[in-house]
Design a protein around this motif. Structure first.
Motif, short mmCIF file in Angstrom:
data_model
loop_
_atom_site.label_atom_id
_atom_site.label_comp_id
_atom_site.label_asym_id
_atom_site.label_seq_id
_atom_site.Cartn_x
_atom_site.Cartn_y
_atom_site.Cartn_z
N THR A 84 0.83 -1.20 0.00
CA THR A 84 0.00 0.00 0.00
C THR A 84 0.87 1.25 0.00
N VAL A 85 1.89 1.25 0.82
CA VAL A 85 2.81 2.40 0.87
C VAL A 85 3.51 2.59 -0.46
N ARG A 86 3.93 1.50 -1.09
CA ARG A 86 4.62 1.61 -2.39
C ARG A 86 3.69 2.23 -3.44
N ALA B 120 2.40 7.73 3.99
CA ALA B 120 3.28 6.56 4.07
C ALA B 120 3.92 6.47 5.46
N GLY B 121 4.37 7.61 5.96
CA GLY B 121 4.95 7.62 7.30
C GLY B 121 3.93 7.25 8.36
N LEU B 122 2.70 7.72 8.21
CA LEU B 122 1.64 7.39 9.15
C LEU B 122 1.35 5.90 9.16
N LEU B 123 1.23 5.29 7.98
CA LEU B 123 0.94 3.85 7.90
C LEU B 123 2.07 3.03 8.51
N ARG B 124 3.30 3.40 8.23
CA ARG B 124 4.43 2.66 8.79
C ARG B 124 4.45 2.77 10.31
N ARG B 125 4.16 3.96 10.82
CA ARG B 125 4.15 4.17 12.26
C ARG B 125 3.04 3.35 12.93
N ARG B 126 1.86 3.37 12.33
CA ARG B 126 0.74 2.61 12.87
C ARG B 126 1.00 1.10 12.83
N LEU B 127 1.68 0.66 11.78
CA LEU B 127 2.04 -0.76 11.68
C LEU B 127 3.00 -1.14 12.80
N ALA B 128 4.01 -0.31 13.03
CA ALA B 128 4.99 -0.58 14.07
C ALA B 128 4.37 -0.57 15.46
N GLU B 129 3.33 0.24 15.64
CA GLU B 129 2.64 0.31 16.93
C GLU B 129 1.70 -0.88 17.18
N GLY B 130 1.49 -1.69 16.14
CA GLY B 130 0.59 -2.83 16.28
C GLY B 130 -0.87 -2.50 16.03
N ALA B 131 -1.14 -1.31 15.47
CA ALA B 131 -2.53 -0.90 15.27
C ALA B 131 -3.26 -1.78 14.26
N TYR B 132 -2.49 -2.44 13.39
CA TYR B 132 -3.11 -3.25 12.35
C TYR B 132 -3.12 -4.75 12.68
N ASP B 133 -2.77 -5.09 13.91
CA ASP B 133 -2.84 -6.50 14.34
C ASP B 133 -4.27 -6.81 14.75
N VAL B 134 -5.11 -7.05 13.75
CA VAL B 134 -6.55 -7.22 13.98
C VAL B 134 -6.99 -8.60 13.51
N VAL C 145 -7.15 0.92 7.91
CA VAL C 145 -6.21 1.54 6.97
C VAL C 145 -6.91 2.64 6.17
N THR C 146 -8.15 2.40 5.78
CA THR C 146 -8.89 3.43 5.05
C THR C 146 -9.06 4.69 5.89
N ALA C 147 -9.38 4.51 7.16
CA ALA C 147 -9.52 5.67 8.05
C ALA C 147 -8.22 6.46 8.12
#
Length: 301
Positions: free
Chosen positions: A16-18, A34-48, A58-60
């Motif tokens: 998605t970032v690419r 792109a920076g926001l998505l990477r940061r949220r991924l590292a925080e575990g926000a997408y571990d759903v 991700v859409t939000a």
């Protein structure tokens, strides 16, 4: 539901970032997102729990900076092809086959006022030219015309130009798309010839809108409004003026990324974020009756 045993968020976010950084019409915004998505991924926000929840989160985030409603991670319940745009095309074709080709209603109301409903989309012209031509030709003999876009969620800009061509007398500049790729621009004009008969550019014309009217349907309403050709009746539309393409990033997930922006030759602007503002505001449910009243009054006068 697709579980995380089948879906790992990292490759989905990486792809998605690419796509975002390579294609999004606003390069600076793409870098921020792109920076926001990477940061949220590292925080575990997408571990759903699954793909549908990941798509929602991700859409939000994708829409959090500038509210671009074309910028999405879309969930598809049925697996889709990895081919670019295949997810959207598969769903679109099903809708086409069950909607009489995108013109599910042609009706003659009292006083010689016709209604043509275009829904649920303005389908690709290679599919839709025949049914749209049939519907618009049938309505061409009416004294006034109401084009119902209340349930139309968008579609193909070439189809917008095709429909406009039945509602104008002369070849007319409708819109310009400014693309990020090669910083090029592309003009859209009504056609010098159409199959069938034109309604033409002088008889009363009304366009119905709702808060669900989106994208190419908004362009159709906006182009006709800015040219002074149509009166828009109903609700403010959703506000998406950035044409996009889709890429499948997982069997159940598709990223849609806007690659350009619309610029109207009359206003020098577009409807992004603001929607198309109706000339006659009323609820969507009331708009058909209101437009019919306006048409009858115009014909009587």
């Amino acid at each position: 539901m697709t579980t995380l045993t089948q879906l790992q968020p990292t490759p989905v976010i990486d792809e998605t970032v690419r796509l975002l950084t390579e294609h999004y019409v606003f390069a600076g915004t793409a870098e921020q997102l792109a920076g926001l998505l990477r940061r949220r991924l590292a925080e575990g926000a997408y571990d759903v729990d699954g793909a549908e929840e990941l798509a929602r989160l991700v859409t939000a985030d994708l829409q959090s900076l500038n509210g671009d409603r074309h910028l999405r991670l879309k969930h598809h319940a049925d697996p889709v092809s990895p081919e670019q745009g295949a997810a959207s095309r598969d769903a679109m074709r099903r809708d086409f086959e069950t909607s009489l080709g995108g013109a599910p209603r042609v009706e003659l109301l009292a006083g010689g006022v016709a209604v043509v409903e275009l829904a649920p989309m303005l389908f690709p012209l290679e599919w839709a030219a025949e049914p749209l031509s049939a519907a618009l030709t049938l309505a061409s003999r009416a004294q006034a015309l109401i084009v119902d876009l209340r349930g139309n969620r968008g579609g193909d800009p070439d189809t917008v130009a095709f429909v406009c061509s039945y509602l104008l007398d002369e070849r007319t500049h409708l819109n310009t798309m400014e693309w990020r790729e090669n910083e090029r621009s592309e003009q859209s004009w009504s056609l010098p010839y159409v199959p069938g008969a034109r309604f033409g550019g002088s008889k009363p014309l009304y366009v119905l809108s709702s808060d669900s009217t989106f994208s190419a349907a908004e362009e159709l309403a906006y182009d006709l409004q800015q040219l002074g050709r149509a009166v828009v009746v109903g609700e403010r539309s959703r506000g998406g003026a950035h044409p996009c393409r889709g890429w499948t990033v997982h069997p159940h997930l598709e990223v849609t990324v806007p690659m350009g922006r619309a610029v109207n030759p009359v206003s020098g602007a577009n409807w992004e974020g603001t929607g198309v503002q109706p000339d006659v505001p009323c609820t969507a449910a009331e708009s058909l009756d209101r437009a019919h009243e306006l048409a009858l009054a115009r014909l009587a006068g």
